[in-house]
Each structure stands twice: as structure tokens, then as C-alpha cells.
Design a protein around this motif. Sequence first.
Motif, PDB file in Angstrom:
ATOM      1  N   PRO A 190       0.813  -1.229   0.000  1.00  0.00           N
ATOM      2  CA  PRO A 190       0.000   0.000   0.000  1.00  0.00           C
ATOM      3  C   PRO A 190       0.843   1.275   0.000  1.00  0.00           C
ATOM      4  N   ALA A 191       1.953   1.275   0.724  1.00  0.00           N
ATOM      5  CA  ALA A 191       2.825   2.456   0.723  1.00  0.00           C
ATOM      6  C   ALA A 191       3.418   2.701  -0.663  1.00  0.00           C
ATOM      7  N   LEU A 192       3.788   1.637  -1.349  1.00  0.00           N
ATOM      8  CA  LEU A 192       4.341   1.795  -2.700  1.00  0.00           C
ATOM      9  C   LEU A 192       3.288   2.306  -3.677  1.00  0.00           C
ATOM     10  N   VAL A 193       2.062   1.833  -3.534  1.00  0.00           N
ATOM     11  CA  VAL A 193       0.961   2.336  -4.380  1.00  0.00           C
ATOM     12  C   VAL A 193       0.721   3.812  -4.081  1.00  0.00           C
ATOM     13  N   GLY A 194       0.730   4.162  -2.798  1.00  0.00           N
ATOM     14  CA  GLY A 194       0.562   5.568  -2.423  1.00  0.00           C
ATOM     15  C   GLY A 194       1.673   6.444  -2.979  1.00  0.00           C
ATOM     16  N   TRP A 195       2.887   5.961  -2.922  1.00  0.00           N
ATOM     17  CA  TRP A 195       4.021   6.710  -3.462  1.00  0.00           C
ATOM     18  C   TRP A 195       3.879   6.894  -4.970  1.00  0.00           C
ATOM     19  N   ALA A 196       3.462   5.837  -5.652  1.00  0.00           N
ATOM     20  CA  ALA A 196       3.234   5.948  -7.101  1.00  0.00           C
ATOM     21  C   ALA A 196       2.178   7.013  -7.388  1.00  0.00           C
ATOM     22  N   ALA A 197       1.122   7.029  -6.583  1.00  0.00           N
ATOM     23  CA  ALA A 197       0.064   8.031  -6.770  1.00  0.00           C
ATOM     24  C   ALA A 197       0.614   9.443  -6.568  1.00  0.00           C
ATOM     25  N   LEU A 198       1.547   9.607  -5.657  1.00  0.00           N
ATOM     26  CA  LEU A 198       2.159  10.924  -5.450  1.00  0.00           C
ATOM     27  C   LEU A 198       3.004  11.355  -6.644  1.00  0.00           C
ATOM     28  N   LEU A 199       3.619  10.394  -7.319  1.00  0.00           N
ATOM     29  CA  LEU A 199       4.490  10.706  -8.450  1.00  0.00           C
ATOM     30  C   LEU A 199       3.720  10.956  -9.750  1.00  0.00           C
ATOM     31  N   ILE A 200       2.576  10.337  -9.893  1.00  0.00           N
ATOM     32  CA  ILE A 200       1.820  10.419 -11.151  1.00  0.00           C
ATOM     33  C   ILE A 200       1.541  11.856 -11.584  1.00  0.00           C
ATOM     34  N   PRO A 201       1.095  12.768 -10.698  1.00  0.00           N
ATOM     35  CA  PRO A 201       0.824  14.136 -11.167  1.00  0.00           C
ATOM     36  C   PRO A 201       2.044  14.868 -11.713  1.00  0.00           C
ATOM     37  N   LEU A 202       3.227  14.357 -11.438  1.00  0.00           N
ATOM     38  CA  LEU A 202       4.435  14.974 -11.985  1.00  0.00           C
ATOM     39  C   LEU A 202       4.600  14.702 -13.474  1.00  0.00           C
ATOM     40  N   VAL A 203       3.970  13.604 -13.946  1.00  0.00           N
ATOM     41  CA  VAL A 203       4.160  13.207 -15.342  1.00  0.00           C
ATOM     42  C   VAL A 203       2.855  12.948 -16.097  1.00  0.00           C
ATOM     43  N   ALA A 204       1.747  12.883 -15.385  1.00  0.00           N
ATOM     44  CA  ALA A 204       0.470  12.561 -16.032  1.00  0.00           C
ATOM     45  C   ALA A 204      -0.664  13.246 -15.275  1.00  0.00           C
ATOM     46  N   SER A 205      -1.864  12.972 -15.681  1.00  0.00           N
ATOM     47  CA  SER A 205      -3.037  13.594 -15.076  1.00  0.00           C
ATOM     48  C   SER A 205      -3.226  13.160 -13.625  1.00  0.00           C
ATOM     49  N   PRO A 206      -3.523  14.104 -12.732  1.00  0.00           N
ATOM     50  CA  PRO A 206      -3.835  13.752 -11.353  1.00  0.00           C
ATOM     51  C   PRO A 206      -5.049  12.817 -11.240  1.00  0.00           C
ATOM     52  N   VAL A 207      -5.900  12.825 -12.250  1.00  0.00           N
ATOM     53  CA  VAL A 207      -7.050  11.913 -12.241  1.00  0.00           C
ATOM     54  C   VAL A 207      -6.562  10.462 -12.226  1.00  0.00           C
ATOM     55  N   LEU A 208      -5.478  10.192 -12.921  1.00  0.00           N
ATOM     56  CA  LEU A 208      -4.904   8.850 -12.906  1.00  0.00           C
ATOM     57  C   LEU A 208      -4.427   8.493 -11.494  1.00  0.00           C
ATOM     58  N   ALA A 209      -3.842   9.447 -10.796  1.00  0.00           N
ATOM     59  CA  ALA A 209      -3.401   9.210  -9.419  1.00  0.00           C
ATOM     60  C   ALA A 209      -4.589   8.887  -8.519  1.00  0.00           C
ATOM     61  N   LEU A 210      -5.696   9.599  -8.701  1.00  0.00           N
ATOM     62  CA  LEU A 210      -6.911   9.306  -7.926  1.00  0.00           C
ATOM     63  C   LEU A 210      -7.399   7.882  -8.203  1.00  0.00           C
ATOM     64  N   ALA A 211      -7.342   7.481  -9.466  1.00  0.00           N
ATOM     65  CA  ALA A 211      -7.779   6.134  -9.839  1.00  0.00           C
ATOM     66  C   ALA A 211      -6.857   5.073  -9.233  1.00  0.00           C
ATOM     67  N   VAL A 212      -5.562   5.342  -9.214  1.00  0.00           N
ATOM     68  CA  VAL A 212      -4.604   4.411  -8.607  1.00  0.00           C
ATOM     69  C   VAL A 212      -4.904   4.266  -7.111  1.00  0.00           C
ATOM     70  N   LEU A 213      -5.185   5.380  -6.453  1.00  0.00           N
ATOM     71  CA  LEU A 213      -5.528   5.320  -5.030  1.00  0.00           C
ATOM     72  C   LEU A 213      -6.821   4.539  -4.810  1.00  0.00           C
ATOM     73  N   LEU A 214      -7.816   4.793  -5.641  1.00  0.00           N
ATOM     74  CA  LEU A 214      -9.082   4.066  -5.514  1.00  0.00           C
ATOM     75  C   LEU A 214      -8.836   2.564  -5.608  1.00  0.00           C
ATOM     76  N   LEU A 215      -8.075   2.158  -6.594  1.00  0.00           N
ATOM     77  CA  LEU A 215      -7.751   0.739  -6.764  1.00  0.00           C
ATOM     78  C   LEU A 215      -6.922   0.228  -5.573  1.00  0.00           C
ATOM     79  N   GLY A 216      -5.997   1.033  -5.093  1.00  0.00           N
ATOM     80  CA  GLY A 216      -5.181   0.647  -3.945  1.00  0.00           C
ATOM     81  C   GLY A 216      -6.008   0.401  -2.693  1.00  0.00           C
ATOM     82  N   PHE A 217      -6.974   1.289  -2.439  1.00  0.00           N
ATOM     83  CA  PHE A 217      -7.844   1.102  -1.271  1.00  0.00           C
ATOM     84  C   PHE A 217      -8.702  -0.152  -1.427  1.00  0.00           C
TER      85      PHE A 217
END
Length: 156
Positions: free
Chosen positions: A86-113
Motif C-alpha cells: 500500500p505504501a508503494l501504491v501511495g508513493w506511485a500516486a504521489l508521483l503520477i501528477p508529476l508526469v500525467a493527469s492527477p485523475v490517474l493518481a486518484l484512480a490508482v488510489l481508488l484501486l489501492g484502497f
Amino acid sequence: MKRLPLLAIALGVGGLVPFLACAVGILLFSGQVPAPRLVLAMIDYGAVILSFLGAVHWGLALAGDPLGTPIAAGAVTHRLTLSVLPALVGWAALLIPLVASPVLALAVLLLGFLLTTLVEARASRVGLIPPGYMALRWLLTAVVMLCLAAAILARL
């Protein structure tokens, strides 16, 4: 079924406030300046909470079986390994807005939860989770996922 301490329930429910506040703000200010900042705040908080969920299992693995039966070394290794995901998924979600849409980060978090809760449900069925924990987890996860989904839909 053993009841969870009232403080654990209160803190768990209180932990929903940032998700709810961000989701309401994103919906209210969908086309305005605060919305992107609220999305990032939701991503940040979601990553922190997802890491916390993994830490719960790290602690349970170190504490041993709540029923007092011995746990095989391989099971402890497996559980400790899963507890960091879960921490690695959360970290990935933090990095996603640096290179892609923050919406993708929200989706990654949703899937992670969702995946974290499904793994917890399986662990609960084999007695690796304290009694009463899963009822609270499902409630909290449902609200978190609704908030994340609302933010995703508002930003599409």
C-alpha cells in the motif's frame, strides 16, 4: 465478535474528514482555482492513509496471530511483504501528477484502497485480523472510494 475500542472507531471516522472536505470542495469549485489544489491534497492524504493501512499489517505481522496460534515464518514473510505494497501504491500516486493527469493518481488510489481491503477481508477469513476490524474497514473504504470516485468524475 469482539468490539473495537470506541476511540478506534472515532479516529477512523474522523479520518474521513479530509477526504470528504476535499471531495466537497472539488465538486463545489470544479472549474475554479481551488479544485486542482484540492485534488492534489486528496492525493497526498490518500497516499498517507494507504501507507497507514499497510503499517497496520506490518504491526500485526510483528505481533503474531491475534488468536495466539503460532504463525509459520513463511506466512510472516508473506504478510510483511504485502504490508509494504500500500505504501508503494501511495508513493506511485504521489508521483503520477508529476508526469500525467492527477485523475490517474486518484484512480490508482481508488484501486489501492479496494485491493488493500480485499486482501484484508481474505486475511480476516483465516483469522489474521482482529475481530470487528473488517466492519469498520469496509465502511471507511466505501466512503473513501466514493470520495475518490466523485473527484475523478468531477475532473473528467
